[in-house]
Design an enzyme around this catalytic site. Structure first.
Site, PDB file in Angstrom:
ATOM      1  CD  GLU A 152      -5.861  -5.104  -1.442  1.00 22.22           C
ATOM      2  OE1 GLU A 152      -4.762  -4.669  -1.103  1.00 22.22           O
ATOM      3  OE2 GLU A 152      -6.697  -5.378  -0.766  1.00 22.22           O
TER       4      GLU A 152
ATOM      5  CB  CYS B 269      -8.928  -4.063  -3.654  1.00 24.76           C
ATOM      6  SG  CYS B 269      -7.778  -2.768  -3.365  1.00 24.76           S
TER       7      CYS B 269
ATOM      8  CB  CYS C 168     -11.197  -1.692   0.256  1.00 22.19           C
ATOM      9  SG  CYS C 168     -10.459  -1.186  -1.348  1.00 22.19           S
TER      10      CYS C 168
ATOM     11  CD  GLU D  94      -1.572   4.975   4.960  1.00 19.64           C
ATOM     12  OE1 GLU D  94      -2.156   4.076   5.131  1.00 19.64           O
ATOM     13  OE2 GLU D  94      -0.755   6.043   5.402  1.00 19.64           O
TER      14      GLU D  94
ATOM     15  CG  ASN E  43      -0.330  -0.091   2.518  1.00 13.76           C
ATOM     16  OD1 ASN E  43       0.673  -0.755   2.610  1.00 13.76           O
ATOM     17  ND2 ASN E  43      -0.882   0.431   3.471  1.00 13.76           N
TER      18      ASN E  43
ATOM     19  CB  CYS F 153      -5.115  -1.109  -1.990  1.00 15.77           C
ATOM     20  SG  CYS F 153      -6.532  -0.120  -1.097  1.00 15.77           S
TER      21      CYS F 153
END
Length: 161
Positions: A89, A123, A120, A78, A76, A87
């Protein structure tokens, strides 16, 4: 399936049991047999170590496994503008797609927190574009779970034939 993995460096193997070690110049080479699931989870751990999570402190690493056995990792990243955060993935999927992959069979996610690192919603939708992979998750306490993407995203949106 078991894989023979070689590690180099002047560090200990940690939780991994070296089968043998060979001296090569100043570095040590470790050969370790690992089951595929352990191997892919370890790749996710290595990716997690590179996560950039200064705002949440919640680092995640991902390893996506494609139909041909190739794997791609991501972490990830940010951003102060939360909407620009990527993210783990999705970063791993992007690496797979950039390499020409189109079918994902499994996703391994490892987090630095106590919460389970389920994908999430965004994703889940991105993963659905490339199949119905099994999703393996592990938190910092070592708790594990597995589910199919169809279980995590029932009735997902899809335009593919």
């Amino acid at each position: 399936m078991r894989r023979l993995i070689f590690y180099s460096g002047m560090r200990r193997c940690g939780a991994l049991c070296p089968i043998f070690a060979l001296a090569r110049s100043a570095a040590l080479w470790y050969a370790v047999y690992m089951e595929d699931k352990e191997f892919y989870e370890r790749q996710a751990e290595l990716a997690r170590a590179n996560a950039y999570a200064p705002y949440s402190g919640y680092s995640v690493g991902a390893c996506v496994v494609c139909k041909d056995g190739a794997y791609y990792t991501g972490c990830n990243v940010e951003n102060a503008s939360y909407g620009a955060t990527m993210c783990a993935e999705r970063n791993a999927v992007a690496a797979a797609v950039a390499a020409g992959q189109r079918e994902i069979e499994a996703v391994y996610l490892v987090s630095s927190g106590r919460d389970m690192p389920y994908p999430c919603g965004i994703c889940r939708q991105v993963l659905a574009e490339f199949g119905n992979p099994s999703v393996f998750v592990r938190n910092a306490d070592g708790r594990r779970d597995v589910a199919t993407l169809a279980e995590l995203l029932p009735n997902g949106f899809c335009l593919r034939k």
